[in-house]
Design an enzyme around this catalytic site. Structure first.
Site, PDB file in Angstrom:
ATOM      1  N   ASP A 159       0.854  -1.171   0.000  1.00  0.00           N
ATOM      2  CA  ASP A 159       0.000   0.000   0.000  1.00  0.00           C
ATOM      3  C   ASP A 159       0.899   1.231   0.000  1.00  0.00           C
ATOM      4  OD1 ASP A 159      -0.752   0.749   3.441  1.00  0.00           O
ATOM      5  OD2 ASP A 159       1.056  -0.033   2.522  1.00  0.00           O
ATOM      6  N   SER A 160       0.266   2.385  -0.200  1.00  0.00           N
ATOM      7  CA  SER A 160       1.091   3.595  -0.344  1.00  0.00           C
ATOM      8  C   SER A 160       1.406   4.189   1.013  1.00  0.00           C
ATOM      9  CB  SER A 160       0.311   4.633  -1.144  1.00  0.00           C
ATOM     10  OG  SER A 160      -0.855   4.959  -0.391  1.00  0.00           O
ATOM     11  N   ASP A 186      -2.890   8.217  -1.777  1.00  0.00           N
ATOM     12  CA  ASP A 186      -4.256   8.736  -1.928  1.00  0.00           C
ATOM     13  C   ASP A 186      -4.734   9.287  -0.598  1.00  0.00           C
ATOM     14  OD1 ASP A 186      -4.359   6.293  -0.612  1.00  0.00           O
ATOM     15  OD2 ASP A 186      -6.430   5.931  -1.232  1.00  0.00           O
ATOM     16  N   GLY A 219     -11.546   4.034   0.073  1.00  0.00           N
ATOM     17  CA  GLY A 219     -12.550   4.821   0.776  1.00  0.00           C
ATOM     18  C   GLY A 219     -13.773   4.043   1.192  1.00  0.00           C
ATOM     19  N   ASP A 234      -8.078  -7.609   0.002  1.00  0.00           N
ATOM     20  CA  ASP A 234      -7.173  -7.800   1.143  1.00  0.00           C
ATOM     21  C   ASP A 234      -7.950  -7.451   2.399  1.00  0.00           C
ATOM     22  OD1 ASP A 234      -6.757  -4.660   1.014  1.00  0.00           O
ATOM     23  OD2 ASP A 234      -5.870  -5.391   2.896  1.00  0.00           O
ATOM     24  N   GLY A 292      -0.683   5.940   2.803  1.00  0.00           N
ATOM     25  CA  GLY A 292      -1.568   7.066   3.096  1.00  0.00           C
ATOM     26  C   GLY A 292      -2.648   6.735   4.102  1.00  0.00           C
ATOM     27  N   GLN A 318     -11.600   7.094  -5.522  1.00  0.00           N
ATOM     28  CA  GLN A 318     -12.171   7.649  -4.317  1.00  0.00           C
ATOM     29  C   GLN A 318     -13.528   8.268  -4.665  1.00  0.00           C
ATOM     30  OE1 GLN A 318     -11.267   7.133  -1.304  1.00  0.00           O
ATOM     31  NE2 GLN A 318      -9.113   6.494  -1.430  1.00  0.00           N
TER      32      GLN A 318
HETATM   33  C1  LIG Z   1      -3.225  -1.892   0.443  1.00  0.00           C
HETATM   34  C2  LIG Z   1      -4.020  -0.897   0.062  1.00  0.00           C
HETATM   35  C3  LIG Z   1      -3.517   0.345  -0.577  1.00  0.00           C
HETATM   36  O1  LIG Z   1      -3.829   1.341   0.370  1.00  0.00           O
HETATM   37  C4  LIG Z   1      -3.535   2.604   0.088  1.00  0.00           C
HETATM   38  O2  LIG Z   1      -2.433   2.829  -0.367  1.00  0.00           O
HETATM   39  N1  LIG Z   1      -4.528   3.516   0.315  1.00  0.00           N
HETATM   40  C5  LIG Z   1      -5.730   3.151   0.832  1.00  0.00           C
HETATM   41  N2  LIG Z   1      -5.822   2.076   1.628  1.00  0.00           N
HETATM   42  C6  LIG Z   1      -7.065   1.759   2.139  1.00  0.00           C
HETATM   43  C7  LIG Z   1      -7.173   0.684   3.011  1.00  0.00           C
HETATM   44  C8  LIG Z   1      -8.416   0.377   3.536  1.00  0.00           C
HETATM   45  N3  LIG Z   1      -8.831  -0.570   4.453  1.00  0.00           N
HETATM   46  C9  LIG Z   1     -10.164  -0.371   4.607  1.00  0.00           C
HETATM   47  N4  LIG Z   1     -10.960  -1.082   5.451  1.00  0.00           N
HETATM   48  C10 LIG Z   1     -10.404  -2.062   6.338  1.00  0.00           C
HETATM   49  N5  LIG Z   1     -10.623   0.621   3.841  1.00  0.00           N
HETATM   50  C11 LIG Z   1      -9.566   1.126   3.181  1.00  0.00           C
HETATM   51  C12 LIG Z   1      -9.458   2.182   2.300  1.00  0.00           C
HETATM   52  C13 LIG Z   1      -8.199   2.520   1.797  1.00  0.00           C
HETATM   53  C14 LIG Z   1      -8.033   3.643   0.918  1.00  0.00           C
HETATM   54  O3  LIG Z   1      -8.986   4.363   0.582  1.00  0.00           O
HETATM   55  N6  LIG Z   1      -6.788   3.933   0.482  1.00  0.00           N
END
Ligand SMILES: C=CCOC(=O)Nc1nc2cc3[nH]c(NC)nc3cc2c(=O)[nH]1
Length: 373
Positions: free
Chosen positions: A93-94, A147, A217, A267, A96, A190
């Site tokens: 993930d990034s 993001d 999101g 995930d 953020g 988003q």
């Molecule tokens: C690995 C993922 C890449 O994540 C990012 O780089 N950015 C990101 N991660 C999220 C992770 C989330 N987990 C949940 N619920 C447990 N909702 C999420 C929403 C996001 C999101 O909007 N952005």
């Protein structure tokens, strides 16, 4: 073995897709569930076990790894695959989302996010460019754009401005990512709970011609119908021949309903985290092994499972381990839960190929509802 990143659509059943993502480090069978390996480990599991259960790809968290042991250190040690002994694809993930949920004193601006480490209080600046640089240092096969995941409920103009910031960051991440053969950078859709903003985000990201698209999101506490309504709006606005990844989802029921709406990759910390807290996911639904009713139940979790954790240990023993706080309790339940999630995904892949997803989904829901006889 391919030197490029290819997604092929093998079958469809309604909006559901059976596909394959082929990458230099291996092929990802979709729909796919990606176990979360936060700090370079899928907690309470050996990597060989994770692989044997059928996982084609795992997740690494940029936020955790950049703080400890550090991205440059992981790079000096040969990258995350070598470091953690997982030679197959890794998605990172990034950072953020975790910055906004874990870090102290964080500030978000056009430049990026600034935050204090929750470990040692050191201040870090994370721009879209730095996020991609970190993911590259880790050796990540699928890198995520930086993001902003706006907290709901929020005013429409707040959601709109946040979504537009994420779009500008997607563009900067695409430029920073450059051309890394065999690797991919995914954009993140988003737009909160506003269908029109979601479609605008999906269409704008599609215009960047990225290798794959995540839906962010969501799974942040909204009711399931809201999440599903967003998928009904977003999936048709995304390219047919690119993978779609729903972040942070979810329960078995969330996954089935999202696959039926066209999601390919998932995930979630649920199976691993719940396992460490005494909760077992089975085809009869969830079983809380902390509950005293299991104290003398000599039955296994699922006698028909091919996972030893589900087949060979009594609920009484699992109850004892959980109550005693024994490490083996979390190990066995994590093993069971990841086994169940991977068998759920295999069942969905088979059902889509056979064109019988609707019946399969109904049978799954009936098993969960029947509960644990
Ligand atoms: C690995 C993922 C890449 O994540 C990012 O780089 N950015 C990101 N991660 C999220 C992770 C989330 N987990 C949940 N619920 C447990 N909702 C999420 C929403 C996001 C999101 O909007 N952005």
């Amino acid at each position: 073995m391919t030197q490029s990143f290819q997604f092929s659509l093998l079958a469809t059943d309604g909006a559901a897709r059976r596909g394959e993502v082929s990458m230099p480090r291996g092929t990802i069978r979709t729909p796919a569930f990606m176990p979360v390996g936060t700090a370079g480990t899928v907690k309470a599991m050996y990597m060989d076990q994770v692989r044997d259960l059928g996982a084609d790809i795992i997740l690494g968290n940029t936020y955790h790894l950049m703080l400890r042991p550090g991205a440059e250190r992981v790079a000096r040690l040969g990258g995350l695959h070598e470091f953690a002994r997982w030679p197959h694809p890794i998605l990172t993930d990034s950072g953020g989302f975790q910055v906004m949920s874990l870090a102290q004193l964080r500030k978000l601006s056009e430049k990026g996010v600034t935050f204090k480490s929750h470990i040692d209080g050191v201040v870090h600046e994370m721009s879209p460019e730095r996020s991609i640089e970190i993911q590259g240092l880790l050796g990540s096969d699928i890198q995520m754009q930086l993001d902003e995941c706006v907290a709901l409920p929020a005013e429409r103009d707040v959601i709109e401005r946040s979504m537009e910031l994420s779009l500008r960051w997607a563009d900067r991440c695409k430029i920073a990512f450059g051309d890394q053969p065999g690797r991919a950078m995914f954009g993140i859709v988003q737009g909160g709970d506003d269908e029109a903003l979601r479609v605008r985000s999906a269409e704008a990201l599609t215009g960047l011609d990225l290798k794959g698209y995540a839906v962010g999101g969501l799974a942040v506490g909204e009711p399931q119908p809201v999440m599903l309504a967003m998928l009904d709006a977003v999936c048709p606005a995304l390219p047919q021949h690119k993978p779609r990844y729903l972040m942070g989802v979810g329960t078995p029921d969330d996954i089935v309903k999202s696959v039926q709406r066209g999601i390919d990759m998932f995930d979630c910390v649920m199976p691993t985290r719940a396992g460490r807290h005494g909760l077992a996911y089975t085809r009869h639904g969830k079983i809380n092994l902390r509950n005293a009713r299991h104290a003398e139940d000599s039955r296994p979790l699922d006698a028909e499972s091919d996972c030893p954790a589900a087949r060979d240990y009594s609920r009484a023993y699992l109850h004892h381990l959980v109550k005693a706080g024994e490490a083996l309790g979390g190990m066995l339940l994590t093993w069971n839960n990841l086994s169940y999630y991977q068998s759920l995904m295999q069942g969905l892949r088979d059902a889509i190929e056979a064109g019988r997803l609707a019946d399969h989904a109904a049978a799954l829901a009936e098993g969960w509802a029947r509960g644990d006889l």
